[in-house]
Scaffold this motif. Structure first.
Motif, PDB file in Angstrom:
ATOM      1  N   PRO A   1       0.891  -1.242  -0.164  1.00 45.58           N
ATOM      2  CA  PRO A   1      -0.088  -0.003   0.042  1.00 45.58           C
ATOM      3  C   PRO A   1       1.016   1.266  -0.144  1.00 45.58           C
ATOM      4  O   PRO A   1       1.913   1.152   0.624  1.00 45.58           O
ATOM      5  N   LEU A   2       0.602   2.111  -0.793  1.00 52.64           N
ATOM      6  CA  LEU A   2       1.326   3.439  -0.724  1.00 52.64           C
ATOM      7  C   LEU A   2       1.578   3.995   0.545  1.00 52.64           C
ATOM      8  O   LEU A   2       2.666   4.421   0.868  1.00 52.64           O
ATOM      9  N   ILE A   3       0.411   3.927   1.654  1.00 50.76           N
ATOM     10  CA  ILE A   3       0.716   4.578   2.874  1.00 50.76           C
ATOM     11  C   ILE A   3       1.957   4.027   3.446  1.00 50.76           C
ATOM     12  O   ILE A   3       2.705   4.627   4.314  1.00 50.76           O
ATOM     13  N   GLN A   4       2.082   2.622   3.095  1.00 47.34           N
ATOM     14  CA  GLN A   4       3.421   2.081   3.949  1.00 47.34           C
ATOM     15  C   GLN A   4       4.610   2.256   3.615  1.00 47.34           C
ATOM     16  O   GLN A   4       5.659   2.744   4.305  1.00 47.34           O
ATOM     17  N   VAL A   5       4.711   2.904   2.039  1.00 44.05           N
ATOM     18  CA  VAL A   5       5.876   3.538   1.878  1.00 44.05           C
ATOM     19  C   VAL A   5       6.280   4.955   2.243  1.00 44.05           C
ATOM     20  O   VAL A   5       7.110   5.329   2.592  1.00 44.05           O
ATOM     21  N   TYR A   6       4.926   5.525   2.132  1.00 47.95           N
ATOM     22  CA  TYR A   6       4.890   7.033   2.505  1.00 47.95           C
ATOM     23  C   TYR A   6       5.225   6.964   4.012  1.00 47.95           C
ATOM     24  O   TYR A   6       5.881   7.824   4.594  1.00 47.95           O
ATOM     25  N   GLY A   7       4.899   5.889   4.716  1.00 42.76           N
ATOM     26  CA  GLY A   7       5.138   5.977   6.259  1.00 42.76           C
ATOM     27  C   GLY A   7       6.490   5.844   6.586  1.00 42.76           C
ATOM     28  O   GLY A   7       7.132   6.637   7.342  1.00 42.76           O
ATOM     29  N   VAL A   8       7.345   5.026   5.774  1.00 41.56           N
ATOM     30  CA  VAL A   8       8.488   4.873   5.977  1.00 41.56           C
ATOM     31  C   VAL A   8       9.536   6.170   5.423  1.00 41.56           C
ATOM     32  O   VAL A   8      10.303   6.561   6.077  1.00 41.56           O
ATOM     33  N   ALA A   9       8.910   6.691   4.211  1.00 45.07           N
ATOM     34  CA  ALA A   9       9.764   7.780   3.752  1.00 45.07           C
ATOM     35  C   ALA A   9       9.739   8.967   4.983  1.00 45.07           C
ATOM     36  O   ALA A   9      10.461   9.891   4.925  1.00 45.07           O
ATOM     37  N   THR A  10       8.524   9.355   5.632  1.00 39.75           N
ATOM     38  CA  THR A  10       8.320  10.168   6.504  1.00 39.75           C
ATOM     39  C   THR A  10       8.847   9.617   7.990  1.00 39.75           C
ATOM     40  O   THR A  10       9.132  10.760   8.543  1.00 39.75           O
ATOM     41  N   PHE A  11       9.008   8.519   8.350  1.00 38.69           N
ATOM     42  CA  PHE A  11       9.643   8.107   9.502  1.00 38.69           C
ATOM     43  C   PHE A  11      11.134   8.633   9.768  1.00 38.69           C
ATOM     44  O   PHE A  11      11.639   9.384  10.646  1.00 38.69           O
ATOM     45  N   PHE A  12      11.872   8.426   8.714  1.00 39.20           N
ATOM     46  CA  PHE A  12      13.300   8.666   8.685  1.00 39.20           C
ATOM     47  C   PHE A  12      13.786   9.947   8.139  1.00 39.20           C
ATOM     48  O   PHE A  12      13.290  10.270   7.171  1.00 39.20           O
ATOM     49  N   LYS A  13      14.411  10.456   9.173  1.00 36.75           N
ATOM     50  CA  LYS A  13      15.121  11.784   8.971  1.00 36.75           C
ATOM     51  C   LYS A  13      15.939  11.947   7.646  1.00 36.75           C
ATOM     52  O   LYS A  13      15.898  12.894   6.925  1.00 36.75           O
ATOM     53  N   ALA A  14      16.350  10.886   7.236  1.00 37.18           N
ATOM     54  CA  ALA A  14      17.320  10.773   6.049  1.00 37.18           C
ATOM     55  C   ALA A  14      16.635  10.978   4.831  1.00 37.18           C
ATOM     56  O   ALA A  14      17.128  11.394   3.909  1.00 37.18           O
ATOM     57  N   PHE A  15      15.317  10.853   4.763  1.00 33.86           N
ATOM     58  CA  PHE A  15      14.308  10.856   3.608  1.00 33.86           C
ATOM     59  C   PHE A  15      13.847  12.122   3.502  1.00 33.86           C
ATOM     60  O   PHE A  15      13.379  12.777   4.832  1.00 33.86           O
ATOM     61  N   SER A  16      13.503  12.917   2.375  1.00 33.69           N
ATOM     62  CA  SER A  16      13.110  14.204   2.223  1.00 33.69           C
ATOM     63  C   SER A  16      12.018  14.158   1.100  1.00 33.69           C
ATOM     64  O   SER A  16      12.198  13.514  -0.055  1.00 33.69           O
ATOM     65  N   LEU A  17      10.716  14.454   1.309  1.00 34.58           N
ATOM     66  CA  LEU A  17       9.974  14.641   0.296  1.00 34.58           C
ATOM     67  C   LEU A  17       9.859  15.730  -0.286  1.00 34.58           C
ATOM     68  O   LEU A  17       9.065  16.083  -1.288  1.00 34.58           O
ATOM     69  N   GLN A  18      10.662  16.804   0.102  1.00 38.41           N
ATOM     70  CA  GLN A  18      10.600  18.122  -0.364  1.00 38.41           C
ATOM     71  C   GLN A  18      12.076  18.269  -1.279  1.00 38.41           C
ATOM     72  O   GLN A  18      13.069  17.647  -1.085  1.00 38.41           O
ATOM     73  N   PRO A  19      11.834  18.932  -2.527  1.00 41.51           N
ATOM     74  CA  PRO A  19      13.064  18.868  -3.347  1.00 41.51           C
ATOM     75  C   PRO A  19      14.197  19.539  -2.400  1.00 41.51           C
ATOM     76  O   PRO A  19      13.976  20.521  -1.673  1.00 41.51           O
ATOM     77  N   ARG A  20      15.532  19.076  -2.550  1.00 39.02           N
ATOM     78  CA  ARG A  20      16.587  19.528  -1.760  1.00 39.02           C
ATOM     79  C   ARG A  20      17.578  20.071  -2.787  1.00 39.02           C
ATOM     80  O   ARG A  20      17.630  20.062  -3.856  1.00 39.02           O
ATOM     81  N   GLY A  21      18.311  21.390  -2.221  1.00 37.96           N
ATOM     82  CA  GLY A  21      19.629  21.820  -2.910  1.00 37.96           C
ATOM     83  C   GLY A  21      20.455  20.761  -3.383  1.00 37.96           C
ATOM     84  O   GLY A  21      20.672  19.847  -3.088  1.00 37.96           O
ATOM     85  N   GLU A  22      21.452  21.534  -4.203  1.00 38.76           N
ATOM     86  CA  GLU A  22      22.442  20.617  -4.646  1.00 38.76           C
ATOM     87  C   GLU A  22      23.388  20.290  -3.675  1.00 38.76           C
ATOM     88  O   GLU A  22      24.305  19.004  -3.738  1.00 38.76           O
ATOM     89  N   HIS A  23      23.669  21.286  -2.631  1.00 39.27           N
ATOM     90  CA  HIS A  23      24.406  20.905  -1.629  1.00 39.27           C
ATOM     91  C   HIS A  23      23.806  20.880  -0.147  1.00 39.27           C
ATOM     92  O   HIS A  23      22.969  21.794  -0.094  1.00 39.27           O
TER      93      HIS A  23
END
Lengths: 222, 158
Positions: B51-73
């Motif tokens: 389910p998408l929510i499971q992938v989304y849940g993992v992506a929001t759980f870890f600080k290493a993942f970002s759902l917002q575009p990040r800069g080059e550096h």
């Protein structure tokens, strides 16, 4: 069969059952919130705490809904330690969700007369009932937990209605907060006190003659 | 930045299309496009039959993942105890002033993303600023501009 002792009575239970199920089989009332028959045990709300006696004067508090029965276990379901711990747990839950009738009734049954924590209403106690219902009963998985720590929420992915959702409404039906809202006009110390003040105190039907005040709602019959 | 499905598919296939590798897959997707775009998460969920929510849940759980575009550096300023007592808050203020963003935000030209961390395990080097994966130890507010300048002028990446 496994033999254990609950509140001084010897009980036989099938392997794999939980202490909560064994106790309910005997008619012992243990309040629960995140537990729901038919859903997997989650052990999140800690309302169903019981005391497991370990001998030599030591004991530990365990969530009975997630505690498997073991040979020779000695369980106390209403010791002073358990009652005190449960009261704190319900107070904490109330602080995050004072509008839940389920919680308010539970508080009134436990004789809680104030919430000592700062009240920050967020209309969810993260019990995960809706999440498990959606996943296990509906085989859907449209909602789930996101974030962590204080940012933990139950949501849909990206805030959209998920493809998997069949609009069954089960998540609302099973929610201990949405299900019945407390209709009290104002909260005093985080408690409605409404039902508690209006209804007269009576003894419950199950244990006729125990003469102990059981609050406005009596013992819940499961 | 858009990521096409074939790129995601290649990453998923590299892990044998196995659910247990969800975190590794997300890490690779993030390495590919610097953040986790919605389309990519949907594709991953579809391929892994989750389910998408499971992938989304993992992506929001870890600080290493970002759902917002990040800069080059990535600019990470350490605010751990050791760095703190050696003056990290002043360093952070200077970085904030230089880049004109708050922690967690990306500059308008999407060159830099500023983040604070609580310890990087290199306390002897404190106060510490990590740009991409380069540790810049014993930073003072005065050195911040020079460090950031290296990354401002070098065009793409380092």
């Amino acid at each position: 069969m496994i033999e254990l002792t609950i509140d001084g009575t010897k009980v036989r239970a099938a392997p794999g059952t939980t202490v909560l199920e064994a106790a309910r089989e005997m008619g012992i009332v243990i309040p629960t919130l995140c537990y729901y028959p038919g859903l997997s045990s989650y052990g999140e709300c800690r309302v169903c705490l019981v005391e497991m006696v370990k001998g030599r004067g030591r004991s530990s508090l365990e969530a009975s809904c997630a505690l498997p029965v073991e040979q020779g276990q000695v369980i106390l379901t209403s010791s002073a330690k358990v009652k005190k711990a449960r009261r704190v747990v319900v107070e904490l839950l109330l602080a995050s969700c004072p509008s839940s009738k389920t919680l308010q009734c539970m508080a009134s049954n436990m004789g809680i007369n104030q919430v000592r924590f700062k009240i920050k209403p967020r209309e969810c106690i993260l019990c995960g009932r809706c999440v498990r219902y959606c996943k296990e009963q509906m085989r859907s998985g449209g909602i789930g937990f996101t974030g962590r720590g204080t940012a933990r929420r139950v949501t849909t992915a990206f805030g959209h209605t998920p493809e998997e959702c069949r609009n069954c409404g089960g998540c609302q039906w099973i929610c201990p907060v949405c299900e019945r809202a407390c209709t009290a006009d104002s909260l005093v110390n985080g408690l409605c006190g409404g039902c508690q003040n209006l209804a007269h105190v009576e003894t419950c039907e199950i244990c006729t003659g125990c003469s102990e005040s059981v609050g406005a709602h009596g013992h819940t019959v499961y | 930045m858009r990521i096409d499905a074939s790129k995601v598919d290649r990453i998923v296939d590299a892990y044998g299309c196995h659910r247990d590798s969800l975190i590794s897959i997300l890490q690779d997707v993030q390495a590919e496009c610097s953040y986790l775009p919605e389309d990519a998460l949907k594709r991953v969920a579809k391929r892994l039959k989750l389910p998408l929510i499971q992938v989304y849940g993992v992506a929001t759980f870890f600080k290493a993942f970002s759902l917002q575009p990040r800069g080059e550096h990535m600019v990470r300023v350490c605010l751990g105890t050791a760095c703190h007592v050696r003056g990290a808050p002043a360093v952070l203020d200077e970085v904030r002033r230089q880049l004109d963003v708050e922690p967690g935000e990306t500059t308008e030209d999407s060159r830099f993303t500023l983040e604070t961390v609580n310890c990087l395990g290199a306390c002897a080097l404190g106060p510490l600023v990590v740009v991409d994966s380069e540790y810049q130890g014993q930073i003072t507010p005065g050195k911040v501009k020079r460090v950031l300048k290296q990354y401002m002028n070098d065009g793409r990446g380092k």
